[in-house]
Design a protein around this motif. Structure first.
Motif, PDB file in Angstrom:
ATOM      1  N   TYR A 294       0.849  -1.186   0.000  1.00  0.00           N
ATOM      2  CA  TYR A 294       0.000   0.000   0.000  1.00  0.00           C
ATOM      3  C   TYR A 294       0.886   1.239   0.000  1.00  0.00           C
ATOM      4  CZ  TYR A 294      -3.340  -3.480   1.703  1.00  0.00           C
ATOM      5  OH  TYR A 294      -4.114  -4.600   1.851  1.00  0.00           O
ATOM      6  N   VAL A 295       0.396   2.268  -0.680  1.00  0.00           N
ATOM      7  CA  VAL A 295       1.068   3.566  -0.731  1.00  0.00           C
ATOM      8  C   VAL A 295       0.119   4.602  -0.138  1.00  0.00           C
ATOM      9  CG1 VAL A 295       2.113   5.356  -2.169  1.00  0.00           C
ATOM     10  CG2 VAL A 295       2.427   2.935  -2.747  1.00  0.00           C
ATOM     11  N   VAL A 296       0.593   5.327   0.864  1.00  0.00           N
ATOM     12  CA  VAL A 296      -0.216   6.344   1.543  1.00  0.00           C
ATOM     13  C   VAL A 296       0.477   7.690   1.347  1.00  0.00           C
ATOM     14  CG1 VAL A 296      -1.210   7.116   3.719  1.00  0.00           C
ATOM     15  CG2 VAL A 296      -0.993   4.664   3.239  1.00  0.00           C
ATOM     16  N   HIS A 297      -0.195   8.603   0.665  1.00  0.00           N
ATOM     17  CA  HIS A 297       0.335   9.952   0.459  1.00  0.00           C
ATOM     18  C   HIS A 297      -0.064  10.825   1.645  1.00  0.00           C
ATOM     19  CE1 HIS A 297       1.536   9.164  -3.718  1.00  0.00           C
ATOM     20  NE2 HIS A 297       0.401   8.480  -3.821  1.00  0.00           N
ATOM     21  N   LEU A 298       0.914  11.392   2.301  1.00  0.00           N
ATOM     22  CA  LEU A 298       0.663  12.212   3.482  1.00  0.00           C
ATOM     23  C   LEU A 298       0.284  13.634   3.072  1.00  0.00           C
ATOM     24  CD1 LEU A 298       3.604  11.040   5.770  1.00  0.00           C
ATOM     25  CD2 LEU A 298       1.280  10.152   5.641  1.00  0.00           C
ATOM     26  N   LYS A 299      -0.520  14.263   3.906  1.00  0.00           N
ATOM     27  CA  LYS A 299      -0.989  15.622   3.636  1.00  0.00           C
ATOM     28  C   LYS A 299      -0.197  16.674   4.413  1.00  0.00           C
ATOM     29  CE  LYS A 299      -5.694  13.866   3.006  1.00  0.00           C
ATOM     30  NZ  LYS A 299      -7.106  13.928   3.507  1.00  0.00           N
ATOM     31  N   ASN A 300       0.164  16.378   5.647  1.00  0.00           N
ATOM     32  CA  ASN A 300       0.811  17.383   6.481  1.00  0.00           C
ATOM     33  C   ASN A 300       2.096  16.888   7.139  1.00  0.00           C
ATOM     34  OD1 ASN A 300      -1.470  19.559   6.531  1.00  0.00           O
ATOM     35  ND2 ASN A 300      -2.520  17.665   7.082  1.00  0.00           N
ATOM     36  N   ALA A 301       2.113  15.638   7.567  1.00  0.00           N
ATOM     37  CA  ALA A 301       3.249  15.128   8.316  1.00  0.00           C
ATOM     38  C   ALA A 301       4.438  14.864   7.402  1.00  0.00           C
ATOM     39  CB  ALA A 301       2.863  13.850   9.063  1.00  0.00           C
ATOM     40  N   ASP A 302       5.613  14.738   8.026  1.00  0.00           N
ATOM     41  CA  ASP A 302       6.834  14.390   7.305  1.00  0.00           C
ATOM     42  C   ASP A 302       6.952  12.878   7.229  1.00  0.00           C
ATOM     43  OD1 ASP A 302      10.091  13.817   7.802  1.00  0.00           O
ATOM     44  OD2 ASP A 302       9.590  15.263   6.240  1.00  0.00           O
TER      45      ASP A 302
END
Length: 714
Positions: A294-302
Motif C-alpha cells: 500500500y502507498v499512503v500519500h501524506l498531507k501534512n506530516a513528514d
C-alpha cells in the motif's frame, strides 16, 4: 333636492342619509373591536352607500359602527366611495372601508389604542401592533410580524420575500435571533407566513454511519466525496453513485470504527450513496491474509519522521534506519574556513534517500509511506496515520524590547598656571592647578598642543587668560562649564512564526570578527604572519520553541539576547578586537493566546560625583573654587522585554496576518516617498506591489493562469 345627471343624490341629500345611517348604527348593540377586527357576535347587517364622500366623515361613521376611535391624519385628504348593494355585516363593511383606503394610498394602523388613518408610506413607522409567529388579524391593516426561523438563514429569505412585499413596507433580517421582521398588510403577512413555513425546512437528512468490511474508511472517503460532488477529473462508471451535484453531501471517515459518516440533502440521495459505497466496499486484489503493498500519500506530516514513529509503535515491525532530520555533514572545504560553522556551510535539505527497514518505508521525494502488511495490520496503521497526519497549528510571536536610558551630566572647573620671577633671574617659582579627565584636557595639555599649532580646549564654555613669557603666548588660566543631557529610547520588535513544537530563530545584527590567535616570526628569512579570526553575531537574537496547550495557552522555551559593539575597547586589549555588551534572557513561560507577558528587564539608577582639588585650598569658601574641579553624572536605564504569542490555526488566519503586515510595510513605503523635485528627476522610491485578490475557483478550464499573489497590477 333633485338627483344629479349621474343618478346619484346631491351632497345635502347624502349628508341627510349619513345622519340617518349614523342614527341607525348608534341604535345597534355594542360590539367592541379588538386588534382591528370586529367581534363575530355582531350579527346586525348594515347597508352602506358612501359615494364620493369626505374621508373624514366616512371615518367617523365607521368609528361609530365598530365602537372604536378612528383618527384621521391631517395629510389624509380627498373623497372615498364605499357602498354595498345588499346588507352585510359590520366586519365586511369595515373591511370594504379599509380596502378603499388602501386603493387611495392610505392605511389603517393601531397605535396607543387608537386607529389611525395615515399615508401608506408612514404606516410602517406608526404601526403599533407587533406579533410573533401566527398573524392574529386579517384585512388590509398594517402590522409588524416577527417570523422565528429554525433551519434557514434569514439573509437568504430576504432576497426571496422582498419582491412579494409592497414598496412602502419593509423586511429585515435579525441574524442574532435567526428571525425575520416584516411590516406589511395583514393578508399579505399570512401569505408570507405560509411561504416562510415552506422554506424553513432542514437542508439535509440526519447523518448515517456506514460500516465498511473490506475497504479502509480513510481511503474511500475522498473517492466517495468526489463522486458525490461531481468534481471534474473523477473516473465515472460506478453504478449507484450519482455523478452530478444534486445537493450538499458530506462524507467523513471514522478511522476508529472503519466507517463512513455521510449526510445528504434528501433520503433518496442518501440511499444512492449507500448503494455506491456497498459496490466499492470489496476486497482488493492484494488484500487478504497473504499481505499486500500500500502507498499512503501524506498531507501534512513528514514521511521520514512518521515512518520512524510507526515502526516504533508496532512491535516487531521496526528496523534500523538513519536518524531522521540529522543535518548533513559539512564539506571539508567549508570546515577548514575560519569562522564558518558546519550548519551554515551545509546545503539546504532536499529530497533525502528512502528509509529502509521494517514494514513501513518513507519516500521523501513524494512525502509518501510504503506499507507492506496484511490487511488487518494495514487498517490499524492507517487509523494511526489519520490521527498523526493532521495540520499543525502555528504560532506568531512578537517580541518587544524597550529601552529608555536618560542621562544628565554637569562639569565645572578652574585651572591656572603662573610663573614668578624676573627675566635674568637664576631661580623662579611655578604655581597652579592642573586637572584633567576623560574628555577634559588639562591646562598644560592645552598649552602643549597650542605650541604644536593645535588648540583643544574641550567642550562647553571656556573662559581663559593669556600671558606672554619670553615672547611665547600661553594660557595662564581657564574656567570650563558644561552640562549635557541625552535621552535614549529604543524599541525593537523581532517577530517570527513557527509550527507548533518546532524551534525558530531570528538574528538581526552584524557578524563581527574577533581575533582568536596570531603568529609572527621574529627570525631571519621569509616570514609568514597570520591571524585566526572567529566571527560572532552581534545584535538581536530570538530563539523560541512554542507548544500549544489546552485552552489556547502557549508554553514557550525562550532565548533572547541583545548585544552591541562598544565604541571604546578595554584597557590593554586594543589588538584583541572590539568589546561588546550583552543582555540575554533564557527561560520557559506559559502565555495565553494573544496576551502580553513581560519576560524580564533591568532598572538601573546610577549617580557618580568626581571632585579634584588642592588639599586645604580647595575647601576655602568662595576662593576655593580656584583650586578645584568637579563633575556630576546621573544615568537611568530602564530595559524591559515583552512577548505576545498569537496562535494561527488555519490558512485564513495566516493569510489575514500576512496581508495585514504586508499592507503595513507598504503604507510605510508610500509615506516615505521623496518630495517631487524638478532639478533631480528621480522622484520615486521602490514600493511593494498591491496584493491581487485570490482567483475564485472556476468550474470550467480557465483560458489563462491567474497572476501570482503579490504581482504588480498592470
Amino acid at each position: 333636492m333633485k338627483p344629479t345627471p349621474s343618478g346619484l343624490p346631491t351632497r345635502p341629500r347624502a349628508q341627510r342619509l349619513l345622519a340617518v345611517l349614523l342614527a341607525g348604527v348608534l341604535a345597534l348593540p355594542a360590539a367592541p373591536l379588538q386588534a382591528q377586527t370586529i367581534n363575530p357576535r355582531s350579527r346586525a347587517p348594515v347597508t352602506v352607500n358612501f359615494v364620493n364622500a369626505d374621508i373624514e366623515a366616512v371615518s367617523r361613521a365607521f368609528a361609530a359602527m365598530i365602537e372604536r376611535n378612528i383618527v384621521v391624519d391631517p395629510r389624509v385628504k380627498g373623497s372615498i366611495t364605499v357602498y354595498s348593494e345588499q346588507p352585510q355585516s359590520i366586519r365586511d363593511a369595515y373591511s370594504s372601508y379599509v380596502s378603499a383606503l388602501r386603493g387611495l394610498g392610505f392605511a389603517v394602523v393601531e397605535s396607543g389604542g387608537l386607529l389611525k388613518v395615515v399615508p401608506e408610506a408612514d404606516a410602517k413607522l406608526q404601526a403599533g401592533t407587533v406579533s410573533v409567529g401566527e398573524v392574529p388579524v386579517r384585512g388590509d391593516t398594517v402590522i409588524t410580524q416577527i417570523f422565528p426561523l429554525r433551519y434557514e438563514n434569514p439573509n437568504n429569505l430576504v432576497a426571496v420575500l422582498r419582491p412579494l412585499i409592497s414598496a412602502n413596507n419593509t423586511i429585515n433580517a435579525a441574524p442574532g435571533s435567526n428571525s425575520l421582521v416584516i411590516t406589511d398588510y395583514a393578508d399579505n403577512l399570512r401569505r408570507l407566513g405560509q411561504i416562510v413555513a415552506a422554506l424553513d425546512q432542514p437542508s439535509g437528512t440526519d447523518f448515517e454511519i456506514v460500516p465498511l468490511q473490506h475497504a479502509v474508511a480513510a481511503d474511500l472517503a475522498p473517492l466517495v466525496q468526489r463522486l458525490a460532488d461531481g468534481s471534474p477529473g473523477v473516473v465515472p462508471g460506478v453504478p449507484g453513485v450519482p455523478g452530478g451535484g444534486g445537493g450538499a453531501v458530506t462524507v467523513v471517515a471514522d478511522s476508529r470504527a472503519n466507517a463512513l459518516i455521510i449526510r445528504a440533502a434528501n433520503p433518496a440521495r442518501l440511499a444512492s450513496l449507500r448503494a455506491g459505497i456497498a459496490r466499492l466496499d470489496r476486497p482488493g486484489a492484494a488484500g487478504g491474509e497473504t499481505g499486500g503493498l500500500y502507498v499512503v500519500h501524506l498531507k501534512n506530516a513528514d514521511a521520514t519522521r512518521l515512518a520512524t514513529v510507526i515502526r516504533a509503535a508496532f512491535p516487531g515491525g521496526g528496523g534500523g534506519s538513519p536518524s531522521p532530520g540529522a543535518p548533513a555533514p559539512a564539506s571539508p572545504a567549508a570546515a577548514g574556513q575560519p569562522g564558518v560553522s558546519a550548519a551554515a556551510a551545509a546545503p539546504l535539505s532536499g529530497a533525502g534517500q528512502p528509509t529502509t527497514g521494517g514494514f513501513v518505508q518513507a519516500d521523501p521525494a513524494t512525502n509518501s509511506l510504503i506499507i507492506t502488511a496484511a490487511e488487518p495490520l494495514y487498517r490499524q496503521v492507517r487509523a494511526l496515520i489519520e490521527q498523526l497526519d493532521t495540520r499543525r497549528a502555528q504560532v506568531y510571536i512578537e517580541s518587544m524590547i524597550v529601552e529608555v536610558a536618560p542621562s544628565d551630566s554637569a562639569d565645572f572647573g578652574f585651572q591656572w598656571q603662573g610663573l614668578l620671577g624676573k627675566s635674568g633671574d637664576r631661580f623662579g617659582l611655578v604655581a597652579g592647578t592642573n586637572f584633567g579627565a576623560s574628555g577634559r584636557p588639562s591646562i598644560i595639555d592645552i598649552n602643549t598642543s597650542a605650541a604644536q599649532g593645535q588648540v583643544n580646549l574641550g567642550q562647553g564654555l571656556n573662559l581663559g587668560l593669556l600671558s606672554v613669557i619670553n615672547g611665547v603666548t600661553s594660557l595662564a588660566a581657564v574656567a570650563r562649564m558644561l552640562q549635557s543631557q541625552s535621552d535614549t529610547n529604543i524599541i525593537s520588535t523581532p517577530n517570527l512564526i513557527t509550527l507548533d513544537n518546532e524551534e525558530a530563530k531570528i538574528v538581526v545584527g552584524e557578524n563581527v570578527p574577533f581575533i582568536t590567535g596570531q603568529f609572527t616570526s621574529t627570525g631571519t628569512g621569509t616570514t609568514n604572519p597570520f591571524q585566526t579570526i572567529e566571527r560572532k553575531d552581534v545584535g538581536i537574537t530570538l530563539r523560541i520553541k512554542p507548544q500549544i496547550g489546552e485552552g489556547g495557552a502557549v508554553r514557550m522555551q525562550i532565548f533572547q539576547e541583545q548585544s552591541s559593539v562598544k565604541e571604546t575597547t578595554a584597557a590593554g586589549t586594543s589588538n584583541a578586537g572590539p568589546s561588546t555588551t550583552k543582555r540575554s534572557i533564557e527561560n520557559t513561560v506559559v502565555v495565553d493566546d494573544g496576551a502580553i507577558l513581560v519576560l524580564g528587564g533591568l532598572i538601573e539608577d546610577r549617580f557618580v560625583t568626581t571632585r579634584s582639588k588642592v588639599p586645604l585650598l580647595g575647601d576655602i569658601p568662595v576662593i576655593g573654587a580656584l583650586f578645584r574641579s568637579e563633575s556630576r553624572e546621573r544615568r537611568r536605564t530602564n530595559l524591559m522585554v515583552f512577548l505576545r504569542p498569537v496562535v494561527v490555526r488555519d490558512a485564513d488566519s495566516a493569510g489575514r496576518l500576512s496581508v495585514d503586515r504586508y499592507d503595513q510595510i507598504r503604507a510605510q513605503q508610500q509615506r516615505a516617498q521623496p518630495a517631487p523635485s524638478v532639478v533631480m528627476p528621480i522622484n520615486e522610491s521602490p514600493v511593494l506591489p498591491p496584493l491581487s485578490p485570490a482567483p475564485a475557483p472556476a468550474t470550467a478550464p480557465a483560458p489563462a493562469p491567474a497572476a501570482p499573489r503579490g504581482a504588480a497590477s498592470p
